[in-house]
Design an enzyme around this catalytic site. Structure first.
Site, mmCIF file in Angstrom:
data_model
loop_
_atom_site.group_PDB
_atom_site.id
_atom_site.type_symbol
_atom_site.label_atom_id
_atom_site.label_comp_id
_atom_site.label_asym_id
_atom_site.label_seq_id
_atom_site.Cartn_x
_atom_site.Cartn_y
_atom_site.Cartn_z
ATOM 1 N N GLU A 91 26.259 37.549 37.573
ATOM 2 C CA GLU A 91 27.538 38.429 37.965
ATOM 3 C C GLU A 91 28.739 37.864 36.719
ATOM 4 O OE1 GLU A 91 29.536 40.138 39.337
ATOM 5 O OE2 GLU A 91 29.264 40.456 41.467
ATOM 6 N N LYS A 151 36.374 32.101 41.433
ATOM 7 C CA LYS A 151 37.884 31.970 41.945
ATOM 8 C C LYS A 151 37.949 31.403 43.029
ATOM 9 C CE LYS A 151 39.905 35.851 39.286
ATOM 10 N NZ LYS A 151 40.629 37.309 39.780
ATOM 11 N N ASP A 159 34.902 36.466 43.183
ATOM 12 C CA ASP A 159 36.535 36.468 43.548
ATOM 13 C C ASP A 159 36.501 36.272 44.823
ATOM 14 O OD1 ASP A 159 39.225 36.828 43.848
ATOM 15 O OD2 ASP A 159 39.255 38.981 43.233
ATOM 16 N N THR A 188 31.528 41.269 47.104
ATOM 17 C CA THR A 188 30.567 41.975 46.322
ATOM 18 C C THR A 188 28.984 41.094 46.300
ATOM 19 O OG1 THR A 188 32.314 42.771 44.676
ATOM 20 C CG2 THR A 188 29.992 42.885 44.011
ATOM 21 N N ARG A 206 37.070 44.446 27.192
ATOM 22 C CA ARG A 206 35.883 43.987 27.621
ATOM 23 C C ARG A 206 35.010 43.181 26.098
ATOM 24 N NH1 ARG A 206 33.858 45.471 32.402
ATOM 25 N NH2 ARG A 206 34.525 47.819 33.017
HETATM 26 P P1 5GP Z 1 34.722 40.014 44.857
HETATM 27 O O1 5GP Z 1 33.971 41.151 45.562
HETATM 28 O O2 5GP Z 1 33.918 38.679 44.694
HETATM 29 O O3 5GP Z 1 36.420 39.994 45.536
HETATM 30 O O4 5GP Z 1 34.899 40.664 43.479
HETATM 31 C C1 5GP Z 1 34.106 40.721 42.456
HETATM 32 C C2 5GP Z 1 34.240 41.695 41.319
HETATM 33 O O5 5GP Z 1 35.857 41.771 41.223
HETATM 34 C C3 5GP Z 1 33.760 41.306 40.020
HETATM 35 O O6 5GP Z 1 32.442 41.632 39.736
HETATM 36 C C4 5GP Z 1 34.826 42.089 39.159
HETATM 37 O O7 5GP Z 1 34.276 43.129 38.787
HETATM 38 C C5 5GP Z 1 36.161 41.948 39.914
HETATM 39 N N1 5GP Z 1 37.039 40.898 39.538
HETATM 40 C C6 5GP Z 1 37.671 40.097 40.429
HETATM 41 N N2 5GP Z 1 38.359 39.173 39.719
HETATM 42 C C7 5GP Z 1 38.503 39.625 38.446
HETATM 43 C C8 5GP Z 1 39.190 39.368 37.240
HETATM 44 O O8 5GP Z 1 39.971 38.440 37.251
HETATM 45 N N3 5GP Z 1 39.088 40.055 36.329
HETATM 46 C C9 5GP Z 1 38.102 41.000 36.079
HETATM 47 N N4 5GP Z 1 38.061 41.813 34.894
HETATM 48 N N5 5GP Z 1 37.620 41.500 37.128
HETATM 49 C C10 5GP Z 1 37.643 40.809 38.238
#
Ligand code: 5GP
Length: 176
Positions: free
Chosen positions: A97, A129, A101, A105, A163
């Site tokens: 990954e 994070k 966050d 996911t 990107r």
């Molecule tokens: P989660 O399901 O853990 O909340 O989010 C995962 C996905 O959120 C990551 O694969 C990414 O696509 C997106 N994401 C979360 N935080 C960030 C960030 O600070 N920058 C970017 N570009 N994508 C993020």
């Protein structure tokens, strides 16, 4: 257009990716096959650099999910956009990954890939994070812990921009 300020430099990323590759290679040294599954789109550069530094036999797969809209606001449930093409049954899987966050996911992906019957599943993320975690998900390899900010570069975007920056920078999203 001005470039986002540097949060993690290109040199620091490359050094950490080399360390992760060494650690992973050590952990899998007795395995004759590891499938790296890159989560599109954000992990494509990290996966390319990490996979080329591994010293163990490996194959590459991709999976695509969507959990956000076109900006930084969470759109809700995780949706599978593209499944892995190869058969992962009985094989050692390492999910790669870009960033974890809330953890939704990764948690979804682990459950989904587990149903394909792999021999093992481990997880690797370049960025984490930790303070934003909403679900408890095991991350085996973490590049860098970061705070609650929106980051771009090294594969990560904001509305498809930035990107291909060689470093990780932070931006101020206008939709949060
Ligand atoms: P989660 O399901 O853990 O909340 O989010 C995962 C996905 O959120 C990551 O694969 C990414 O696509 C997106 N994401 C979360 N935080 C960030 C960030 O600070 N920058 C970017 N570009 N994508 C993020």
């Amino acid at each position: 257009m001005s470039q986002p300020p540097v949060l993690i430099s290109e040199a620091d990323i490359q050094k950490r990716v080399a360390e992760l590759a060494e650690e992973i290679s050590r952990d899998y040294q007795d395995k004759d096959d590891v499938v790296l599954i890159g989560v599109l789109k954000g992990s494509f550069i990290f996966l390319a650099d990490l996979s080329r530094r591994l010293t163990i036999p490996r194959t590459i797969e991709f999976i695509a999910v969507s959990s956000y809209g076109n900006g930084s606001v969470q759109s809700g449930a995780v949706r599978l956009v593209m499944d892995v093409r190869g058969n992962i049954e009985g094989r050692h899987v390492l999910i790669v990954e870009d960033i974890v966050d809330t953890g939704h996911t990764l948690s979804y992906l682990i459950g989904m890939l587990r149903s394909h019957g792999p021999a093992s599943i481990r997880t690797c993320t370049l960025l984490h994070k930790a303070e934003r975690a909403e679900v408890d998900v095991k991350i085996d390899y973490v590049g860098f812990g970061i705070g609650d900010e929106w980051v771009v570069g090294y594969g990560l975007d904001y509305a498809e921009q930035n990107r291909t920056l060689p470093y990780i920078g932070n931006v101020e999203p206008t939709d949060r």
